[in-house]
Design a protein around this motif. Structure first.
Motif, mmCIF file in Angstrom:
data_model
loop_
_atom_site.group_PDB
_atom_site.id
_atom_site.type_symbol
_atom_site.label_atom_id
_atom_site.label_comp_id
_atom_site.label_asym_id
_atom_site.label_seq_id
_atom_site.Cartn_x
_atom_site.Cartn_y
_atom_site.Cartn_z
ATOM 1 N N LEU A 59 1.442 4.257 2.590
ATOM 2 C CA LEU A 59 2.209 4.382 1.313
ATOM 3 C C LEU A 59 1.994 5.344 1.029
ATOM 4 N N VAL A 60 0.814 6.504 1.056
ATOM 5 C CA VAL A 60 0.788 8.579 0.657
ATOM 6 C C VAL A 60 1.366 8.649 1.727
ATOM 7 N N ALA A 61 0.680 8.134 2.929
ATOM 8 C CA ALA A 61 2.192 9.105 4.447
ATOM 9 C C ALA A 61 3.354 8.175 4.117
ATOM 10 N N ALA A 62 3.564 7.410 3.161
ATOM 11 C CA ALA A 62 4.988 7.551 3.085
ATOM 12 C C ALA A 62 5.831 8.347 1.807
ATOM 13 N N GLY A 63 4.459 8.783 1.378
ATOM 14 C CA GLY A 63 5.412 9.828 0.399
ATOM 15 C C GLY A 63 5.836 8.884 -1.013
ATOM 16 N N ARG A 64 5.016 7.845 -0.993
ATOM 17 C CA ARG A 64 4.824 7.252 -2.549
ATOM 18 C C ARG A 64 4.232 7.452 -3.255
ATOM 19 N N SER A 65 4.383 7.485 -4.831
ATOM 20 C CA SER A 65 3.113 7.796 -5.818
ATOM 21 C C SER A 65 2.257 6.541 -6.074
ATOM 22 N N ASN A 66 1.369 7.417 -7.008
ATOM 23 C CA ASN A 66 0.001 6.188 -6.986
ATOM 24 C C ASN A 66 1.596 4.818 -8.030
ATOM 25 N N ARG A 67 1.970 5.631 -9.217
ATOM 26 C CA ARG A 67 2.521 3.664 -9.665
ATOM 27 C C ARG A 67 3.582 3.472 -8.921
ATOM 28 N N ARG A 68 4.088 3.872 -7.263
ATOM 29 C CA ARG A 68 4.677 3.136 -6.722
ATOM 30 C C ARG A 68 3.515 2.481 -5.957
ATOM 31 N N ILE A 69 2.712 2.874 -5.522
ATOM 32 C CA ILE A 69 1.686 2.036 -4.897
ATOM 33 C C ILE A 69 1.527 0.755 -5.639
ATOM 34 N N ALA A 70 1.164 1.068 -6.817
ATOM 35 C CA ALA A 70 0.858 -0.126 -7.369
ATOM 36 C C ALA A 70 1.876 -1.332 -7.752
ATOM 37 N N GLU A 71 2.745 -0.527 -7.432
ATOM 38 C CA GLU A 71 3.834 -1.681 -7.314
ATOM 39 C C GLU A 71 3.514 -2.514 -6.372
ATOM 40 N N GLU A 72 3.719 -1.709 -5.439
ATOM 41 C CA GLU A 72 3.993 -2.664 -3.875
ATOM 42 C C GLU A 72 3.228 -3.590 -3.962
ATOM 43 N N LEU A 73 1.680 -3.356 -4.570
ATOM 44 C CA LEU A 73 0.397 -3.722 -3.983
ATOM 45 C C LEU A 73 0.300 -4.840 -4.817
ATOM 46 N N PHE A 74 0.959 -4.569 -6.175
ATOM 47 C CA PHE A 74 0.554 -5.561 -7.411
ATOM 48 C C PHE A 74 -1.059 -5.007 -7.800
ATOM 49 N N ILE A 75 -0.709 -3.598 -8.396
ATOM 50 C CA ILE A 75 -1.924 -3.627 -8.532
ATOM 51 C C ILE A 75 -1.490 -2.568 -10.103
ATOM 52 N N SER A 76 -2.882 -1.786 -10.193
ATOM 53 C CA SER A 76 -2.687 -0.849 -10.912
ATOM 54 C C SER A 76 -2.012 0.340 -11.427
ATOM 55 N N PRO A 77 -2.332 1.492 -12.022
ATOM 56 C CA PRO A 77 -1.578 2.470 -11.428
ATOM 57 C C PRO A 77 -2.913 3.248 -11.177
ATOM 58 N N LYS A 78 -3.447 2.695 -12.669
ATOM 59 C CA LYS A 78 -5.182 3.609 -12.155
ATOM 60 C C LYS A 78 -6.176 3.098 -11.047
ATOM 61 N N THR A 79 -5.986 1.571 -10.597
ATOM 62 C CA THR A 79 -6.743 1.260 -9.286
ATOM 63 C C THR A 79 -6.330 1.983 -8.781
ATOM 64 N N ALA A 80 -4.701 2.065 -8.086
ATOM 65 C CA ALA A 80 -4.054 2.439 -6.761
ATOM 66 C C ALA A 80 -4.798 4.281 -7.649
ATOM 67 N N SER A 81 -4.538 4.811 -8.250
ATOM 68 C CA SER A 81 -5.038 6.211 -8.049
ATOM 69 C C SER A 81 -6.946 6.327 -7.330
ATOM 70 N N VAL A 82 -7.531 4.744 -7.766
ATOM 71 C CA VAL A 82 -9.167 5.029 -7.781
ATOM 72 C C VAL A 82 -8.843 5.032 -5.872
ATOM 73 N N HIS A 83 -8.896 4.470 -5.424
ATOM 74 C CA HIS A 83 -8.412 3.739 -3.877
ATOM 75 C C HIS A 83 -8.032 5.507 -3.285
ATOM 76 N N VAL A 84 -7.030 6.204 -3.528
ATOM 77 C CA VAL A 84 -6.249 7.115 -3.279
ATOM 78 C C VAL A 84 -7.598 7.862 -2.963
ATOM 79 N N SER A 85 -8.547 7.871 -4.309
ATOM 80 C CA SER A 85 -8.859 9.373 -4.534
ATOM 81 C C SER A 85 -10.056 9.586 -3.125
ATOM 82 N N ASN A 86 -10.804 7.887 -3.736
ATOM 83 C CA ASN A 86 -11.540 7.772 -2.213
ATOM 84 C C ASN A 86 -11.445 7.394 -0.976
ATOM 85 N N ILE A 87 -9.834 7.424 -0.665
ATOM 86 C CA ILE A 87 -9.162 7.837 0.677
ATOM 87 C C ILE A 87 -9.531 9.274 0.602
ATOM 88 N N LEU A 88 -8.824 9.771 0.127
ATOM 89 C CA LEU A 88 -9.267 11.521 0.375
ATOM 90 C C LEU A 88 -10.473 11.781 0.509
#
Length: 1022
Positions: free
Chosen positions: A970-999
């Motif tokens: 989803l990051v590669a598709a240009g989604r923001s953390n909020r959009r990622i959270a909505e599509e994966l049914f997780i919180s925006p904070k959790t999405a932000s943690v995942h993005v940080s780990n990936i980087l």
């Protein structure tokens, strides 16, 4: 008898004496060295050296003392060395004569007493041999005893003396020799020529520099106590210390005043202070002192007797008084006298009335003309010229200046020759015409003027030719250019000196005839070619207009040496701008014309040009053999510059085809020869090529040293300085010092991006600029710079620069895959690189390997599998001498294998990465090493091999969990953390943690780079 106001006790300086003593001990043990003792005028340098020499003499060392002169230095090259050798000859006698046996004619340039100078060799050749023979002589004399060579007042040294000293410091390796010099630090203004020389000397292991400080209050007290025989009162001490500021000479002067009963009668002016002692002398002694001051730093007794008109006995008594008052002092041999301190001589001479100075100078000149034996033969011409010039008698001064310039040229003192000729120019208009003709004819007989016309000398124009040539040899290019303009105005009557607008194709130079006769046309053509060289060196022209003008001047005239010279420069222009069949044809014509006209030296240059063109036309071995044949020629009169520049051309030709070790060998030999022949610009040009090859071989520290050496030379042209800047930028880029590379890139805009750039300069710098833009992620800048550099393709004959440039652009496209900003225009950019590759030759292994790497990078940029092409590239680069290319190819192949997946591919990738990592770390190539480490980390590959390394499942090849892979998609598709959270049914904070780990796991600096990595490594099948 010593004066009562000079301290009989040596005060202080224990640290400096210790340093001198230690250097002497090392010399005793066979380790030669040099000490440079600096300090302000009067601080006590001479007294320190005298104290040291007394101790050295007592210890059995042989001392040779020579001093520089401040007036007429340009007319007396090598004076301090000549004086020192003269004192050695007096002391060693037959031993020194035996040491110079067979070389008297050449060493007579330094010591005229040895006989007539040998004038049979060229300036550059004889100069190098003179320096080498001087080294050998000193080594012989210091083989079984310690020899101390002292050169005082180096701030007044002529340029030739400084260059000889530089040679001595580098060439002496195994002898019992100690060199000690003194200089005034307060005289070294910002542009003083000794400043860069001292900086150069200090880098030598054998050189120590001592800065002599002023005395402190305690030392001044000791000095006053020694002078007066009792401790001074605090009042006297305070007054003397405050006014002298600890300067030992000023302390002596003030002490003398106090002892004479007039402590307050001295003004604050240095001139007044220095004149006190001279003005206290009897009137008849003052008269002699004033006459001696106008005679120069040192005046021979017989010359002084002639000018003063005194009988020998009367003059001796007068001088005895002046010596007793510490105004004058005799030389070591007692045959001449000099002021005890040079500042005093300056003050006395400056106190003379203008008419008095000119009358005294005339008397000196007339005395010397009546009896030339009054001064040493080696100084006669220069001294006579200086006297007549100061006498303000142009009719006598002009011929004397020209004669002195011929002597300076014969001693290879080009800077001094230039200065003397400039003075001749000043005198020209005030000299009667007949005397000018006579002086010019004598100049022709003395070989002072360049052979630019078969006709009779052109008088004033030929004087301008001599000045132009001397100024260029001395590194004074601006002055040489100004003089050449003046000459062309004289010859062509064109005040603008603007060349004709001739199209840049041979055969189309159709312009009107010039109103010049044969001789004047040849002279003008000679000046246009000189102007061509100067304008190119100063980066103000590419040389075409100047060459085409010269072509027109010689067209229709019988073949001549100058005609051959013009055609050779035309062939050289084609090498840089339009290499190809026409260039080869022109070079062949130049070689033949040189043969027909007997222009042997110019013919060597033409043959080098033809060899270069032959190499780049594909007949590599034939061209290299032709170039080697020219370089193998013996250095003969007049050919040194051409042959030594040929070393540079051969080294860069070898570099261009990837034979770096051979290039280093040729460049090292050429650089050493150029240094020994006093050709700094050529030496630095060759060093630039040497640094380039050392960089490719991975010898980066050695390249640093070479670039530093090259940049420190004086007289280096702007073009060569730009070349050195380019090499420094390349080296900084390889190390990852991007800020340093940017500074170098931005600095030399006049040579690489100015009005007259050449592909050999612009293509390498465009490569550096593209690499820096790629490192910053500025892919659009990469494309624009590529378009600017190869808008119409890589210039023929410059493919050695084109291949690395195209690779940087292709690699940047591959690294930018997956970035949104790079997607628009990618197809056109890739096609642009492929178009530029078409027609570029690959007959050299280096070029074919680079072509494979470019093709592989372009496949990667297009999202295609490049494994097979990278495999070919690894095999091809493994045969090369440069370590960076194989390491890069292994990294890229490993990346392709990891993308494929599978245990076998991953194992192969691990081995490739370990090989590449070892090479990168050994080199210190930080960007390459960092990229290898990041890839290994993402793929969970240990760069240090282990006994058992289990392969992770393909889904974890990058160390990502299943959820992290989903987030990355989803990051590669240009989604923001909020959009990622909505599509994966997780919180925006959790999405932000995942993005940080990936980087962190990908070693990416941001979301865009993470997306690019995902696309490049095909993390997602679709």
């Amino acid at each position: 008898m010593p004066s009562s106001h000079i301290s009989p006790v040596f005060v202080g300086r224990s640290v400096e004496l210790t340093a001198l003593g230690e250097a002497l001990s090392r010399a005793d043990a066979g380790e030669p060295g040099a000490l440079f003792v600096g300090g302000e005028a009067g601080v006590g340098k001479t007294r320190l050296v005298q104290e040291f020499l007394g101790r050295a003499d007592a210890g059995g060392a042989v001392v040779a003392l020579g001093g520089c002169v401040e007036t007429g230095a340009d007319a007396l090259p090598y004076h301090p060395v000549s004086t020192a050798l003269r004192s050695l000859r007096r002391r060693l006698g037959a031993e020194l004569d035996a040491a110079v046996a067979g070389q008297e004619g050449e060493l007579a340039r330094l010591l005229p007493e040895l006989g007539e100078m040998d004038r049979g060799q060229s300036e550059t050749d004889s100069r190098a041999r003179l320096f080498e023979l001087t080294v050998r002589l000193l080594e012989r004399l210091a083989a079984h005893r310690t020899l101390v060579l002292v050169l005082e007042d180096l701030h007044w040294a002529d340029r030739s003396t400084r260059e000889l000293l530089s040679y001595l410091l580098r060439a002496l390796t195994d002898s019992r020799l100690l060199i000690v010099t003194t200089y005034r630090s307060d005289d070294l203004h910002r542009r003083h020529p000794l400043r860069p020389a001292l900086a150069e000397y200090e880098r030598l292991r054998t050189v120590t520099r001592i800065e002599l400080p002023a005395f402190d209050r305690t030392e001044v007290r000791l000095q006053l106590a020694a002078i007066h025989g009792e401790d001074p009162t605090e009042q006297v001490l305070g007054r003397v210390f405050d006014r002298s500021e600890g300067n030992a000479f000023f302390v002596e002067e003030l002490a003398s005043s106090i002892q004479g009963g007039s402590p307050s009668g001295i003004s604050d002016s240095l001139r007044d202070l220095l004149l006190v002692r001279a003005e206290a002398l009897p009137h008849d002694v003052q008269r002699v002192v004033r006459i001696a001051a106008q005679g120069g730093s040192e005046v021979e007794f017989r010359l002084l007797a002639t000018v003063t008109g005194l009988a020998d006995d009367e003059l001796i008594e007068t001088l005895r008084t002046a010596v007793g008052a510490a105004v004058l002092q005799p030389s070591d041999e007692g045959e001449s006298f000099r002021f005890r301190h040079a500042l005093m001589r300056e003050a006395v001479a400056g106190d003379l009335l203008p008419g008095e100075r000119s009358r005294l100078s005339r008397r000196y000149a007339e005395a010397l003309e009546d009896d030339p034996t009054l001064v040493r033969s080696g100084e006669r011409a220069g001294r006579l010229a200086g006297y007549w010039f100061d006498a303000r008698d142009p009719a006598r001064a002009l011929p004397a200046m020209i004669a002195a310039a011929a002597v300076a040229r014969g001693r290879h003192a080009f800077a001094e020759q230039h200065q003397l000729l400039e003075r001749a120019l000043e005198l020209w208009d005030d000299t009667p015409e007949e005397l000018r003709h006579q002086a010019m004819r004598q100049g022709v007989d003395d070989g002072l003027w360049p052979a630019i016309s078969p006709d009779t000398p052109g008088d004033f124009v030929d004087l301008l030719a001599a000045i132009t040539l001397a100024a260029r040899l001395a590194g004074e290019r601006e002055r040489a250019l100004a003089i050449s303009k003046r000459a062309l105005r004289q010859l062509e009557g064109d005040p603008t000196i603007s060349a004709f607008p001739i199209p840049r194709v041979v055969g189309s130079a159709q312009v009107g005839d010039l109103p010049l006769g044969g001789g004047d046309a040849i002279r003008a053509a000679w000046f246009w070619i000189e102007r061509c060289q100067l304008m190119r060196d100063l980066c103000r022209s590419d040389g075409w207009d100047e060459i085409s003008h010269a072509q027109k001047l010689v067209r229709g005239l019988p073949p001549s040496v100058v005609h051959a010279h013009v055609l050779t420069h035309l062939a050289h222009w084609y090498i840089n701008h339009q290499p190809g069949p026409l260039a080869i044809e022109t070079a062949q014509q130049a070689v033949e014309l040189c043969r027909l006209t007997g222009a042997e030296v110019t013919g060597l240059a033409a043959r080098h040009i033809l060899a270069w063109l032959t190499i780049h036309a594909g007949d590599v071995e034939t061209g290299l053999e032709q170039a080697r044949e020219v370089c193998a020629r013996n250095l003969e009169p007049g050919n040194a510059q051409i042959l030594l520049r040929g070393y540079g051309n051969l080294s860069t030709a070898l570099h261009g085809i990837g034979r770096y070790a051979e290039a280093v060998e040729v460049a090292e030999e050429g650089s050493g020869l150029a240094d020994r022949h006093g050709l700094p610009d050529i030496a630095s040009f060759i060093d630039g090529n040497l640094a380039e090859s050392l960089t490719e071989l991975g010898r980066w520290d050695d390249a640093d040293d070479v670039l530093e050496r090259a940049g420190d030379r004086r007289g280096v042209s702007a073009r060569t300085q730009g070349q050195l800047a380019g090499q420094a930028a390349e080296l900084a880029l390889a190390r990852g010092a991007y800020d340093v590379a940017r500074r170098w890139l931005e600095g030399p805009d006049t040579w690489a991006t100015g009005s007259y750039p050449e592909p050999q300069n612009t293509l390498p710098m465009a490569r550096v600029a593209i690499a820096l833009a790629a490192a910053d992620g500025r892919i659009l800048d990469v494309r624009s710079r590529l378009e600017s550099a190869v808008g119409e393709g890589v210039a023929p004959g410059h493919h050695r620069y084109g291949w690395p440039l195209l690779y940087e652009a292709a690699a940047a496209e591959a690294r930018a895959r997956g970035l949104a900003v790079a997607e628009v225009g990618r197809e056109a950019a890739v096609e642009r690189i492929r178009e530029a590759m078409k027609g570029m030759p690959e007959f050299v292994p280096l070029w074919s390997a680079q072509a494979l790497m470019i093709q592989a990078e372009l496949l990667t940029a297009e999202g295609e599998d490049a494994t097979a092409r990278w495999t070919e590239a690894v095999a091809a680069t493994a045969q090369l001498e440069a370590p960076v290319l194989p390491a890069t190819a292994r990294l890229r192949l490993a990346e392709a294998l990891i993308t494929q997946g599978g245990t076998e591919a991953r194992d192969a990738a691990g081995e490739l990465l370990r090989q590449a990592d070892a090479a990168a770390r050994e080199l210190g190539a930080e960007p390459l090493a960092s990229e290898i480490t990041k890839l290994a980390g993402r793929a969970r590959i240990q760069l240090q091999p282990t006994d058992a390394e289990p392969a992770p499942p393909p889904v974890a090849a990058l160390g990502l969990t299943t959820r992290e892979r989903e987030v990355l998609r989803l990051v590669a598709a240009g989604r923001s953390n909020r959009r990622i959270a909505e599509e994966l049914f997780i919180s925006p904070k959790t999405a932000s943690v995942h993005v940080s780990n990936i980087l962190a796991k990908l070693g990416a600096s941001g979301r865009g780079e993470a997306a690019a990595i995902a696309h490049r490594l095909r993390v997602f099948d679709e």
